[in-house]
Design an enzyme around this catalytic site. Sequence first.
Site, PDB file in Angstrom:
ATOM      1  N   GLY A   8      22.081  47.965 -44.832  1.00 41.82           N
ATOM      2  CA  GLY A   8      23.022  47.390 -43.771  1.00 41.82           C
ATOM      3  C   GLY A   8      24.288  47.310 -44.351  1.00 41.82           C
ATOM      4  O   GLY A   8      25.224  46.451 -43.788  1.00 41.82           O
ATOM      5  N   GLY A  11      27.582  47.246 -42.158  1.00 43.24           N
ATOM      6  CA  GLY A  11      27.613  46.254 -41.123  1.00 43.24           C
ATOM      7  C   GLY A  11      28.697  45.025 -41.044  1.00 43.24           C
ATOM      8  O   GLY A  11      29.361  44.901 -42.370  1.00 43.24           O
ATOM      9  N   GLN A  12      28.717  44.336 -40.397  1.00 41.26           N
ATOM     10  CA  GLN A  12      29.858  43.000 -40.211  1.00 41.26           C
ATOM     11  C   GLN A  12      29.564  42.270 -41.702  1.00 41.26           C
ATOM     12  O   GLN A  12      30.380  41.738 -42.334  1.00 41.26           O
ATOM     13  CB  GLN A  12      29.534  41.995 -39.088  1.00 41.26           C
ATOM     14  CG  GLN A  12      30.555  40.961 -39.344  1.00 41.26           C
ATOM     15  CD  GLN A  12      30.062  39.729 -38.310  1.00 41.26           C
ATOM     16  OE1 GLN A  12      29.261  39.580 -37.630  1.00 41.26           O
ATOM     17  NE2 GLN A  12      31.347  38.770 -38.190  1.00 41.26           N
ATOM     18  N   ASP A  34      23.184  52.387 -46.041  1.00 38.95           N
ATOM     19  CA  ASP A  34      23.319  52.076 -44.818  1.00 38.95           C
ATOM     20  C   ASP A  34      22.906  53.429 -43.788  1.00 38.95           C
ATOM     21  O   ASP A  34      23.006  54.608 -44.480  1.00 38.95           O
ATOM     22  CB  ASP A  34      24.495  51.767 -44.098  1.00 38.95           C
ATOM     23  CG  ASP A  34      24.453  50.897 -42.747  1.00 38.95           C
ATOM     24  OD1 ASP A  34      25.128  49.747 -42.736  1.00 38.95           O
ATOM     25  OD2 ASP A  34      23.666  51.238 -41.938  1.00 38.95           O
ATOM     26  N   ARG A  36      25.201  54.759 -41.935  1.00 37.50           N
ATOM     27  CA  ARG A  36      26.585  55.268 -41.814  1.00 37.50           C
ATOM     28  C   ARG A  36      27.144  55.026 -43.064  1.00 37.50           C
ATOM     29  O   ARG A  36      26.933  53.974 -43.754  1.00 37.50           O
ATOM     30  CB  ARG A  36      27.285  54.863 -40.525  1.00 37.50           C
ATOM     31  CG  ARG A  36      27.872  53.690 -40.376  1.00 37.50           C
ATOM     32  CD  ARG A  36      28.370  53.023 -38.969  1.00 37.50           C
ATOM     33  NE  ARG A  36      28.905  51.774 -38.936  1.00 37.50           N
ATOM     34  CZ  ARG A  36      28.085  50.736 -39.003  1.00 37.50           C
ATOM     35  NH1 ARG A  36      26.879  50.804 -38.869  1.00 37.50           N
ATOM     36  NH2 ARG A  36      28.840  49.627 -38.977  1.00 37.50           N
ATOM     37  N   ASP A  54      18.078  55.200 -44.277  1.00 37.31           N
ATOM     38  CA  ASP A  54      17.398  54.488 -43.162  1.00 37.31           C
ATOM     39  C   ASP A  54      16.422  53.807 -43.683  1.00 37.31           C
ATOM     40  O   ASP A  54      15.188  54.071 -44.333  1.00 37.31           O
ATOM     41  CB  ASP A  54      16.706  55.358 -42.258  1.00 37.31           C
ATOM     42  CG  ASP A  54      15.879  54.816 -40.792  1.00 37.31           C
ATOM     43  OD1 ASP A  54      15.441  55.604 -40.061  1.00 37.31           O
ATOM     44  OD2 ASP A  54      15.766  53.361 -41.122  1.00 37.31           O
ATOM     45  N   TYR A 143      15.170  39.353 -31.264  1.00 38.43           N
ATOM     46  CA  TYR A 143      15.758  39.158 -32.428  1.00 38.43           C
ATOM     47  C   TYR A 143      15.435  37.922 -33.119  1.00 38.43           C
ATOM     48  O   TYR A 143      15.159  37.883 -34.191  1.00 38.43           O
ATOM     49  CB  TYR A 143      17.253  39.015 -32.207  1.00 38.43           C
ATOM     50  CG  TYR A 143      18.225  38.604 -33.194  1.00 38.43           C
ATOM     51  CD1 TYR A 143      18.983  37.636 -33.362  1.00 38.43           C
ATOM     52  CD2 TYR A 143      18.422  39.560 -34.409  1.00 38.43           C
ATOM     53  CE1 TYR A 143      19.702  37.016 -34.321  1.00 38.43           C
ATOM     54  CE2 TYR A 143      19.147  39.030 -35.554  1.00 38.43           C
ATOM     55  CZ  TYR A 143      19.646  38.206 -35.610  1.00 38.43           C
ATOM     56  OH  TYR A 143      20.521  37.558 -36.574  1.00 38.43           O
ATOM     57  N   LYS A 147      13.286  37.367 -36.289  1.00 37.33           N
ATOM     58  CA  LYS A 147      13.736  36.427 -37.635  1.00 37.33           C
ATOM     59  C   LYS A 147      12.650  35.361 -37.770  1.00 37.33           C
ATOM     60  O   LYS A 147      12.484  35.110 -39.294  1.00 37.33           O
ATOM     61  CB  LYS A 147      14.951  35.607 -37.006  1.00 37.33           C
ATOM     62  CG  LYS A 147      16.181  36.748 -36.944  1.00 37.33           C
ATOM     63  CD  LYS A 147      16.232  37.498 -38.481  1.00 37.33           C
ATOM     64  CE  LYS A 147      17.495  38.380 -38.393  1.00 37.33           C
ATOM     65  NZ  LYS A 147      17.711  39.202 -39.794  1.00 37.33           N
TER      66      LYS A 147
END
Length: 327
Positions: A8, A11-12, A34, A36, A54, A143, A147
């Site tokens: 990831g 990501g942010q 990631d 991308r 992936d 989600y 978690k």
Amino acid sequence: MNRVMVTGASGQVGVELVRALRRTLGDASVLATDLRSPPKGNHPGDEGPSAIVDCTDRAALDAAAARHRPDTVFHLAAILSAVGEADPERAYRVNMGGLVNVLELARETGAGVFVPSSIAVFGPGSPRDPAPQECTQRPTTMYGVTKVAGELLCDYYHRRFGVDARGLRYPGLISDAPPGGGTTDWAVEIFEAASEGRGYTCFLGPDTQLDMMYMEDATRAAMELMEADPAHLRHRNAYNVTSMQLTPARLADALADRLGAFEIDYEVDPVRQAIADSWPRRIDDSAARSDWGWKPRFDLHALLDAMLPSDGPARGPSPETTPTPSR
Ligand code: VAH
């Protein structure tokens, strides 16, 4: 921690965590993976190794790890709350399928694992102000379900196989890096609007209070947790951590005070409002403070200084916004 692989990574959290890890360990020691490619060239720490992986593809994950030989995996790849409600089956498949692949990799290689959890583990039946480290957790989002299950899976792999799995329950995270489709994205979007001299139309109501954290606190907390003495970790997966509590109205007022003017209006999204209303108004992070020395550095004033650097001299934290130590 010497050689790290991040999933990831585009990501942010991933973009900022990879940069922070490379500042500490060196570019070549941190493999960014990631679906991308990560950002290149526009920031120190964007020049290290990366790969398209992936995390739900076990063979691809193992191949990347065999090449880089990480001693620690920061597993950030996940579908967040709002996007997850639009496609819950995919959220379950990515969040749980990716996690079990990473935990199996760690079991076989001896790597340590960091997995971000979230205040989304709490639900309407949890105490809301504050939500303690341990309490009823019956989240009402896919989600949140992944978690809670993820925390239990990480503790199982630690207890059963000795995997050094650790995690943090992050609040809403505020960063220059764009958000990833969560319920707290408003707290990033509002700064983008303010920086561009625009007003902001908020998808949550003005008094929706949630815990928040500036990304520099979040990446430091993850790195400090992974370096903490394991003998002191009573909770492992996962620690409550927070820096402040914000509502859209309170942040808009602070922006107006800092910038001279700031317009906010509201078009409440019922789906994301219901998600936010199921989460605590404040979490108690005293266990993280006592077990491994967690302490936030960014309160609301420091957040504004960091997110609006061009608006003039930085100011020290003011008494009314200095984080109130959790009881
Ligand atoms: C979300 N940013 O909004 C994430 C986070 C506490 C919120 O888990 O889904």
